[in-house]
Design an enzyme around this catalytic site. Structure first.
Site, short mmCIF file in Angstrom:
data_model
loop_
_atom_site.label_atom_id
_atom_site.label_comp_id
_atom_site.label_asym_id
_atom_site.label_seq_id
_atom_site.Cartn_x
_atom_site.Cartn_y
_atom_site.Cartn_z
N PRO A 27 0.84 -1.20 0.00
CG PRO A 27 -0.68 -1.53 1.74
CD PRO A 27 0.64 -2.01 1.22
CE LYS A 28 2.92 7.18 -3.69
NZ LYS A 28 2.76 8.23 -2.67
CD1 TRP A 29 2.38 2.93 3.44
CD2 TRP A 29 0.76 3.13 4.96
NE1 TRP A 29 2.13 1.68 3.94
CE2 TRP A 29 1.16 1.76 4.88
CE3 TRP A 29 -0.23 3.48 5.86
CZ2 TRP A 29 0.58 0.77 5.65
CZ3 TRP A 29 -0.81 2.49 6.65
CH2 TRP A 29 -0.40 1.16 6.53
#
Length: 325
Positions: A27-29
């Site tokens: 996931p890209k935070w």
């Protein structure tokens, strides 16, 4: 010889969220990229651009006691509030020092979401393939039983899991990162790939940069629940053909424009102000935006203009709403 943190490895944007064979996804935070190292009790917490951030995040420095000595990680600093990533809380913490930083750490505690291992107990791991670095990172979390402020970023090679992550936009997740399983960690090289979740929506043109005959970008607005036109963001720079087409649809603002006397920043968090021309808030446009919002619901990143929506009136545009708290 003293070991120093490398420059962070970077990613290139891709239009497709499909997971390719031989790659893993994370996931890209929505937070601050950060690298941390612990060496003989000295903690270095550095931003992507090299800014030292340890003084602003004392809880991260204190938590470094959980890590093995002579170890370094790459990751993302995030703040959670009411079940959602709160970037503006994180932004506010950067200016805090001393007692102010300690108070902020109690009110808006940060977490370090680790997604890569750069050094382990004195061994430089950047030359290891991603799959080996990932296994070692998971081992550190398991063997040291790391707890807050540390969090292990999920990683998967399962396409179904990747598709599920794409539904996490409601909590402020920006999208996906892709890393080749056999790739080494290359400082400052765009060897990773990133996909940002974007949505198509509408907004009202309330002002422009450039001239009325050749607008450079559009300043966009939406009405709030009280019937006031609020600024929600700005488009990227318009191509010449698009600029010419939009110019014929704009009229100079008459007296009583709702943004009269307002000033607009050149970017989210920037102190530079824009030179703008107000236009009649009548033209509705369709734009593509990502999920990053500030506390008032403004788009933090520029929107991409898709087309003018001459079939819609300003009353058809979604209302300005802040993210849920």
């Amino acid at each position: 010889m003293t070991w120093t943190l490398p420059e962070p490895m970077l990613a290139t944007s891709v239009p497709d969220p499909a997971l390719r064979p031989g790659w893993a996804s994370e996931p890209k935070w929505d937070g601050f990229r950060a690298l941390i190292s612990v060496d003989a009790g000295r903690v270095v917490l550095r931003s992507r651009r090299g800014t030292e951030m340890a003084a602003s995040f004392p809880e991260i420095v204190a938590g470094a006691a959980q890590l093995p000595d002579a170890t370094a990680m790459d990751g993302e600093l995030v703040v959670w509030e009411a079940g959602r990533l709160a970037f503006e809380r994180l932004q506010n913490r950067l200016q805090r020092r001393g007692a102010g930083a300690s108070r902020a750490a109690g009110e808006w505690p940060a977490h370090f979401v680790a997604f890569d291992l750069l050094r382990l107990s004195g061994t430089d791991t950047t030359g290891w393939p991603y799959r080996r670095r990932r296994a070692a990172l998971e081992s550190v979390f398991a063997s040291r039983r790391l707890s807050a402020p540390w969090a292990l970023c999920p990683s998967t090679t399962d396409p179904d899991t990747v598709r599920e992550w794409l539904t996490w936009a409601s909590v402020g997740m920006e999208g996906l990162l892709f890393k080749r399983l056999d790739s080494v960690y290359e400082p400052a090289v765009r060897g990773w790939r990133k996909y940002k979740v974007r949505e198509t929506t509408e907004a009202i043109v309330g002002a422009i940069t450039g001239s009325l005959a050749a607008p450079s970008s559009l300043l966009l607005g939406r009405y709030d629940d009280h019937g006031r036109l609020q600024y929600t963001g700005r488009t990227t720079t318009l191509a010449q053909a698009v600029s010419s087409a939009v110019a014929g649809l704009l009229d100079l603002a008459r007296r009583g424009h709702p943004w009269t006397g307002w000033s607009f920043s050149a970017g989210w968090g920037s102190r530079e102000t824009l030179d703008v021309t107000l236009v009649e808030p009548e033209l509705v446009v369709e734009v593509g935006v990502d999920v990053a919002r500030d506390a008032s619901g403004r788009w933090r990143h520029p929107a991409r203009l898709h087309r003018a929506r001459l079939d819609l009136s300003p009353g058809d545009v979604p209302r300005m709403t802040a993210p849920p708290r």
